[in-house]
Scaffold this active site. Sequence first.
Site, PDB file in Angstrom:
ATOM      1  N   GLY A 531       0.805  -1.208   0.000  1.00 34.98           N
ATOM      2  CA  GLY A 531       0.000   0.000   0.000  1.00 34.98           C
ATOM      3  C   GLY A 531       0.835   1.253   0.000  1.00 34.98           C
ATOM      4  N   GLY A 532       0.172   2.377   0.096  1.00 39.23           N
ATOM      5  CA  GLY A 532       0.855   3.657   0.047  1.00 39.23           C
ATOM      6  C   GLY A 532       1.798   3.872   1.210  1.00 39.23           C
ATOM      7  N   PHE A 533       1.589   3.183   2.352  1.00 39.35           N
ATOM      8  CA  PHE A 533       2.443   3.382   3.520  1.00 39.35           C
ATOM      9  C   PHE A 533       3.219   2.127   3.878  1.00 39.35           C
ATOM     10  CE2 PHE A 533      -0.648   6.829   4.552  1.00 39.35           C
ATOM     11  CZ  PHE A 533       0.249   7.858   4.366  1.00 39.35           C
ATOM     12  N   PRO A 535       3.968  -2.494   3.210  1.00 43.02           N
ATOM     13  CA  PRO A 535       3.394  -3.797   2.875  1.00 43.02           C
ATOM     14  C   PRO A 535       2.402  -4.288   3.934  1.00 43.02           C
ATOM     15  CG  PRO A 535       5.572  -4.083   3.816  1.00 43.02           C
ATOM     16  CD  PRO A 535       5.348  -2.593   3.705  1.00 43.02           C
ATOM     17  N   VAL A 536       1.612  -5.283   3.529  1.00 44.17           N
ATOM     18  CA  VAL A 536       0.666  -5.949   4.428  1.00 44.17           C
ATOM     19  C   VAL A 536       0.973  -7.440   4.401  1.00 44.17           C
ATOM     20  CG1 VAL A 536      -1.751  -6.417   4.935  1.00 44.17           C
ATOM     21  CG2 VAL A 536      -1.091  -4.220   3.960  1.00 44.17           C
ATOM     22  N   LYS A 550      -0.245  -4.610   9.010  1.00 45.83           N
ATOM     23  CA  LYS A 550       0.072  -3.467   8.148  1.00 45.83           C
ATOM     24  C   LYS A 550       1.344  -2.832   8.707  1.00 45.83           C
ATOM     25  CE  LYS A 550      -1.950   0.970   6.747  1.00 45.83           C
ATOM     26  NZ  LYS A 550      -3.164   1.821   6.877  1.00 45.83           N
ATOM     27  N   ASP A 647     -11.436   8.234   2.505  1.00 47.91           N
ATOM     28  CA  ASP A 647     -10.779   7.436   1.465  1.00 47.91           C
ATOM     29  C   ASP A 647     -11.547   6.149   1.214  1.00 47.91           C
ATOM     30  OD1 ASP A 647      -8.880   7.036  -0.509  1.00 47.91           O
ATOM     31  OD2 ASP A 647      -7.557   5.910   0.821  1.00 47.91           O
TER      32      ASP A 647
END
Length: 840
Positions: A531-533, A535-536, A550, A647
């Site tokens: 993701g934008g911040f 990995p998951v 996250k 979002d």
Amino acid sequence: MCFSSCANLFFVLFILFCYVLDVAIAVDTITSSQPVKDPETLRSKDGNFTLGFFSPQNSKNRYVGIWWKSQSTVVWVANRNQPLNDSSGIITISEDGNLVVLNGQKQVVWSSNVSNTSSNTTSQFSDYGKLVLTETTTGNILWDSFQQPSDTLLPGMKLSSNSTSMRVKLASWKSPSNPSVGSFSSGVVERINILEVFVWNETQPYWRSGPWNGGIFTGIPSMSPYRNGFKGGDDGEANTEIYYTVPSALTFTIYMLNSQGQYEEKWWYDEKKEMQLVWTSQESDCDVYGMCGPFTSCNAQSSPICSCLKGFEPRNKEEWNRQNWTGGCVRRTQLQCERVKDHNTSRDTKEDGFLKLQMVKVPDFPEGSPVEPDICRSQCLENCSCVAYTHDDGIGCMSWTGNLLDIQQFSEGGLDLYIRVAHTELDKGTNTKIIITITVIIGTVMIVTCAYVMWRTSNHPGRIWNLIKSARKGNNRAFVRFNNDETPNHPSHKVIEELSQVTLPELLLFNFERVATATNSFDLSNKLGQGGFGPVYKGKLQDGQEIAVKRLSRASGQGLEEFMNEVVVISKLQHRNLVRLFGCCAEGDEKMLIYEYMPNKSLDVFIFDQSRSKLLDWRKRSSIIEGIARGLLYLHRDSRLRIIHRDLKASNILLDEELNPKISDFGMARIFGGTEDQANTNRIVGTYGYMSPEYAMQGLFSEKSDVFSFGVLVLEIVSGRRNSSFYDNVHALSLLGFAWIQWREGNTLSLMMDQEIHDPSHHEDILRYIHIGLLCVQEHAVDRPTMAAVISMLSSELALPPPSQPAFILQQNMLNLASSEETLRCCSINIVSVTDIQGR
């Protein structure tokens, strides 16, 4: 012989041609030589309106009327009080030039009754449903049916009055089967520069609209200036008028005063070929004029519905307790200026003040003046007779000097009313606030003390208190500081303060080793997405509980702030349609959130994948839409906090093992205060394509911003198409633009790509969901429904209003927005959430 026969045949054909031509020319016209006889009719050129003879339901009487599409929607009646008792009626032009209705004995039962007419007149039927009497040679209009309406206000028809009389007004039918003039009438009234629409029962006020502010009637909270299209004011000839227009026949709207004295707003639906009720002026007893008496407020959500205004008490307490409220209330404490006038100086002589009553239909009998709010207040304070005031940008100052009558409390809309009270009444309000504040503080101290004792006795090492204590001691295994910033206003301190308010058992602190073990040291085989911040990862705790981790990237410049925000927000939320947060980990540079694991990944993995989308039939898709709506309603209205997600998109909707939706990713969520309903930001975050226009272009966000995102989601779920893709490349249409064009052209079902949801038995529901989606993505936030209204629309079969054009119908608009550095100073196409999920 042959020539003679051919000549005769040609003559007959010529006569027939002339007759047909004559009928075609006269299809919308009445003359003395071309009357209309029962059961003949006239049709407007567009075919929408019909003039002719009809019998109401359960009646054999015949009337001359005008109706829209079918006789179930009669909008005007000529001989209301003189019905015909057979089918021998005629509509024609009389010898004196008036339009008349004759019975079988050639007696006049109705006439346009115009004096000084000539014998050279015709009557024509227009596309607007207006019947007009015209002087043929000059073209002057002598009379038209809009000047003498029945019970229905049509587009372009004007209610009007002047200083001496009601020029044009509506009159109800006596009953649904009897068009004769009933007990109720309606017209426009102007009181010292304030325009309102009233309904009267005989001569007594029965309902009123509240003051007109140039765009809406302030006493109708559901009214939208963009949707309803009303206009009003002075016509330049000393007349006050009000009227409305509609953009096209697709949204044909009428306002009918029914036999019970209620206005009914009805819209024509081409799909069902019928008029449907969308609004009524009497939704509760509070809509009846003066229900509670003077100096009271009526609230349909309260029990009892009537209450005295602050600073007032019932005039007759015994009657009031019996719920006889007509006597109303009286002032509890005499005003300061009245005491001075009465030479009563023994009491407190402090100046009077004002108590604010929010979101109300303001009282009747206002006096208007075009001054600013501060001047409005001072003018009222200086006038001993002034008992209340308010200010509206479209009206200016309004003040009241008599009884405050017909105040209604709304849950949204309306105006703020400032009621004049003695200074001691203001003190009472202040004392009450002090008592409440002290009680809350004492209660909070007791709760914190009890929690501390419980912690001491349980001695659990993983609770939030350890995290907070470590942070305050500077332990590097707690939340790290932003660049070692020790300022008390820094986000890390603010969030630690928030975390200290979280009930201790609600959120656990995971240590790094425990998370690493659960994810097999963050092995790539356990990686679910990026993701934008960061990995998951998928993981499994020692007790067998599957989790999704996250892990915020160390290179993320804004990650810590969003991380803390998400901890605070989600820890306080509990709902079946919101993802569950098990805990968090913050050690050194590591920041991780631990969620429940969702085996079916995210919604975008299904709806935008050609093979997986087949697993979602219409029932499952509608269930997902309803689940998302319930989750949003919880965030907006039902949770302990009031939260705007900011979002909402397909990749942030996770699906559990039964494909139930759960809203996730609260890094960008914003908590609103109790009275806050809109906020502004210079930092626009979110995902283009789901972002509302007021947020993308001005930084304004509110509940309606989430509603816009929800509308995009609905259209994506139904269609299986991404809003960010192109449709009709010639025009560069987004999904919203494509949906709007199909809706406008009556081809809505073409939106559905997936054959699995093409079952004709579901088409009506699918059309309704698309309709709701379009209502949610309207350009103006005020036009969009609330999530409470959306859920009501989804779960009922009530008629829906027609949508207006969506925002961002051209894909190029969004591309321009994304590249505009001048308007949006800190934006990205996808900055905040996991968008490439493969599992979670």
